[in-house]
Design a protein around this motif. Sequence first.
Motif, PDB file in Angstrom:
ATOM      1  N   HIS A 127       7.569  25.890 -46.201  1.00 26.27           N
ATOM      2  CA  HIS A 127       7.967  26.311 -45.097  1.00 26.27           C
ATOM      3  C   HIS A 127       6.773  26.182 -44.016  1.00 26.27           C
ATOM      4  N   PRO A 128       6.461  25.007 -43.423  1.00 29.75           N
ATOM      5  CA  PRO A 128       5.243  24.793 -42.731  1.00 29.75           C
ATOM      6  C   PRO A 128       5.114  25.891 -41.371  1.00 29.75           C
ATOM      7  N   GLY A 129       6.481  26.461 -41.015  1.00 27.22           N
ATOM      8  CA  GLY A 129       6.266  27.303 -39.879  1.00 27.22           C
ATOM      9  C   GLY A 129       5.776  28.878 -40.128  1.00 27.22           C
ATOM     10  N   LEU A 130       6.036  29.014 -41.321  1.00 25.14           N
ATOM     11  CA  LEU A 130       5.526  30.329 -41.641  1.00 25.14           C
ATOM     12  C   LEU A 130       4.206  30.731 -41.550  1.00 25.14           C
ATOM     13  N   PRO A 131       3.938  31.657 -40.584  1.00 26.37           N
ATOM     14  CA  PRO A 131       2.331  32.088 -40.591  1.00 26.37           C
ATOM     15  C   PRO A 131       2.178  32.848 -41.912  1.00 26.37           C
ATOM     16  N   VAL A 132       0.823  32.449 -42.347  1.00 24.99           N
ATOM     17  CA  VAL A 132       0.141  33.172 -43.513  1.00 24.99           C
ATOM     18  C   VAL A 132      -0.977  33.843 -43.190  1.00 24.99           C
ATOM     19  N   VAL A 133      -1.233  35.166 -43.293  1.00 27.96           N
ATOM     20  CA  VAL A 133      -2.643  35.790 -43.338  1.00 27.96           C
ATOM     21  C   VAL A 133      -3.302  36.047 -44.590  1.00 27.96           C
ATOM     22  N   LEU A 134      -4.367  35.546 -44.988  1.00 23.57           N
ATOM     23  CA  LEU A 134      -4.989  35.817 -46.064  1.00 23.57           C
ATOM     24  C   LEU A 134      -5.944  37.423 -46.086  1.00 23.57           C
ATOM     25  N   ILE A 135      -5.825  37.844 -47.382  1.00 26.13           N
ATOM     26  CA  ILE A 135      -6.710  39.127 -47.244  1.00 26.13           C
ATOM     27  C   ILE A 135      -7.624  38.819 -48.465  1.00 26.13           C
ATOM     28  N   THR A 136      -8.982  39.167 -48.565  1.00 28.62           N
ATOM     29  CA  THR A 136      -9.642  39.119 -49.618  1.00 28.62           C
ATOM     30  C   THR A 136     -11.033  40.132 -49.827  1.00 28.62           C
ATOM     31  N   GLY A 137     -11.068  40.568 -51.001  1.00 26.34           N
ATOM     32  CA  GLY A 137     -12.426  41.487 -51.080  1.00 26.34           C
ATOM     33  C   GLY A 137     -13.584  40.812 -51.392  1.00 26.34           C
ATOM     34  N   GLN A 138     -13.512  39.390 -51.535  1.00 31.06           N
ATOM     35  CA  GLN A 138     -14.462  38.705 -51.764  1.00 31.06           C
ATOM     36  C   GLN A 138     -15.318  38.347 -50.375  1.00 31.06           C
ATOM     37  N   THR A 139     -16.860  38.226 -50.358  1.00 28.24           N
ATOM     38  CA  THR A 139     -17.444  37.707 -49.191  1.00 28.24           C
ATOM     39  C   THR A 139     -18.198  36.688 -49.665  1.00 28.24           C
ATOM     40  N   ALA A 171     -15.339  32.986 -49.570  1.00 27.28           N
ATOM     41  CA  ALA A 171     -14.148  33.606 -49.253  1.00 27.28           C
ATOM     42  C   ALA A 171     -13.297  32.793 -48.487  1.00 27.28           C
ATOM     43  N   CYS A 172     -13.640  32.950 -47.134  1.00 19.75           N
ATOM     44  CA  CYS A 172     -12.527  32.274 -46.244  1.00 19.75           C
ATOM     45  C   CYS A 172     -13.114  30.989 -45.727  1.00 19.75           C
ATOM     46  N   GLY A 173     -14.389  30.885 -45.712  1.00 20.87           N
ATOM     47  CA  GLY A 173     -15.144  29.860 -45.343  1.00 20.87           C
ATOM     48  C   GLY A 173     -14.761  28.525 -45.094  1.00 20.87           C
ATOM     49  N   ASP A 174     -13.970  28.121 -45.873  1.00 18.85           N
ATOM     50  CA  ASP A 174     -13.658  26.556 -46.053  1.00 18.85           C
ATOM     51  C   ASP A 174     -12.352  26.164 -47.063  1.00 18.85           C
ATOM     52  N   GLY A 175     -12.288  25.088 -47.032  1.00 19.27           N
ATOM     53  CA  GLY A 175     -10.977  24.654 -47.997  1.00 19.27           C
ATOM     54  C   GLY A 175      -9.857  25.138 -47.536  1.00 19.27           C
ATOM     55  N   PRO A 176      -8.828  25.615 -48.541  1.00 16.63           N
ATOM     56  CA  PRO A 176      -7.458  25.890 -48.218  1.00 16.63           C
ATOM     57  C   PRO A 176      -7.040  27.156 -47.386  1.00 16.63           C
ATOM     58  N   ALA A 177      -8.325  27.749 -47.352  1.00 15.74           N
ATOM     59  CA  ALA A 177      -8.092  29.014 -46.575  1.00 15.74           C
ATOM     60  C   ALA A 177      -8.183  28.828 -45.072  1.00 15.74           C
ATOM     61  N   GLN A 178      -8.477  27.585 -44.617  1.00 14.43           N
ATOM     62  CA  GLN A 178      -8.565  27.207 -43.242  1.00 14.43           C
ATOM     63  C   GLN A 178      -6.992  26.988 -42.800  1.00 14.43           C
ATOM     64  N   ALA A 193      -4.790  29.017 -43.212  1.00 18.11           N
ATOM     65  CA  ALA A 193      -3.945  30.126 -42.772  1.00 18.11           C
ATOM     66  C   ALA A 193      -4.228  30.702 -41.383  1.00 18.11           C
ATOM     67  N   PHE A 194      -3.390  31.444 -40.955  1.00 13.90           N
ATOM     68  CA  PHE A 194      -3.392  31.939 -39.546  1.00 13.90           C
ATOM     69  C   PHE A 194      -4.628  32.580 -39.320  1.00 13.90           C
ATOM     70  N   ALA A 195      -4.974  33.425 -40.097  1.00 22.31           N
ATOM     71  CA  ALA A 195      -6.469  34.387 -40.437  1.00 22.31           C
ATOM     72  C   ALA A 195      -6.684  34.603 -41.562  1.00 22.31           C
ATOM     73  N   CYS A 196      -8.092  34.993 -41.828  1.00 28.61           N
ATOM     74  CA  CYS A 196      -8.392  35.397 -43.210  1.00 28.61           C
ATOM     75  C   CYS A 196      -9.306  36.724 -43.009  1.00 28.61           C
ATOM     76  N   LEU A 197      -8.859  37.837 -43.432  1.00 26.68           N
ATOM     77  CA  LEU A 197      -9.529  39.183 -43.169  1.00 26.68           C
ATOM     78  C   LEU A 197     -10.244  39.685 -44.533  1.00 26.68           C
ATOM     79  N   THR A 198     -11.300  40.217 -44.257  1.00 28.10           N
ATOM     80  CA  THR A 198     -12.017  40.935 -45.290  1.00 28.10           C
ATOM     81  C   THR A 198     -11.760  42.334 -45.599  1.00 28.10           C
ATOM     82  N   LYS A 199     -11.635  42.824 -46.778  1.00 28.35           N
ATOM     83  CA  LYS A 199     -11.310  44.161 -47.101  1.00 28.35           C
ATOM     84  C   LYS A 199     -12.586  45.060 -47.026  1.00 28.35           C
TER      85      LYS A 199
END
Lengths: 132, 225
Positions: free
Chosen positions: A72-84, A88-95, A97-103
């Motif tokens: 579903h390429p049109g579905l926006p995905v927001v990632l959340i992580t407790g990792q820093t 965490a969100c810096g590179d790779g597949p997380a890029q 996502a629409f956004a990556c948020l830190t807990k």
Amino acid sequence: MGLKLLLADDETEYVDTLAERLELRGYEVKVVHDGTSALTSVENDMPDVAVLDLFMPGLPGTKVLAELNRRHPGLPVVLITGQTGENACGDGPAQQAFACLTKPVDFSDFIRIVSDAAQSRAGAGEEESSHG
Amino acid sequence: MDRSECSSRLLASAMHELRNALAVIRECVGLASDVARLQARGGEAARNIPKGMTARTVQDLDEVQRQVSRASEIADAVDFLGEASTSAGRSAQCDLARVASVFCVLARRRARAFHMELLAEASNEPVWCARDAMDVLLDLLAVFDICASAGGDVQVCFKAQRRKEGPGLLVSLGAGGETKEMVVSALAGSGSLMPDQGGWASRLVPWVSGDTKHFWLSLGAGQTA
């Protein structure tokens, strides 16, 4: 009814409480606690935005994200992580996502980003329609 | 894996766990605040509060207390790790019961990613071992890695004990999933894989011959230098 959200996080107390706060504001929220259930949930009931924990047991958020992008390429995905840190969100597949948020995520920031994500989907849909 | 990498990995796991505790606290307090605001507004807003939500906010405040305890436990473990890192190579002895307990707190989040549960059985008194705490953490992380690389999905319990050949840790496998037998095989074949640190060779051996649920992590004997 407001936006339809899928929340996937194995930290049950966190995600259940977040869902209740969103429901108080009129959002329609589906909660799951692992990646496989997240994929099933999307197939059964397409949300406006999927919010995924990056490091869930079994199928992690990055793999769910990759699969959702494929199906579903049109579905926006927001990632959340407790990792820093860089991993965490810096590179790779997380890029992808629409956004990556830190807990712990600020609730008003969360609402704003989820709304932006939903609008990005709506905007993309309108663009597709106008070209179609 | 050296002491520095061990320390970094445990710290990352602990900070991840701490952020999760903070996230729960933030949402629980946020929900209680949401309900209080609606009640204060009165009228239709107050009437529209979902049934049971007021009772839920009381539960949430209890949850906040639990999460503060969780965060406090993590802070204590990180303090221990910091002290162990600073004194690495200079410390003459450590309490194995305390090190095992701290390890379980530090590695808890990482364990969850592999469907593993880590437990440290309490000891009535300290089990002193003539080893550096950082080296024992390194050994425990090596045991963890063996379990995780074999698929995880198992409960692992550590109990500090003193046998006639010296102090060590009893590693017991509890309830597990389909990969438990692979974890058993990996642990059974790992004896020689344990790192040799500062002249001490840690060894993981079956607790008794043929026992597939209990292993002995020997720490106090087998000096190689």
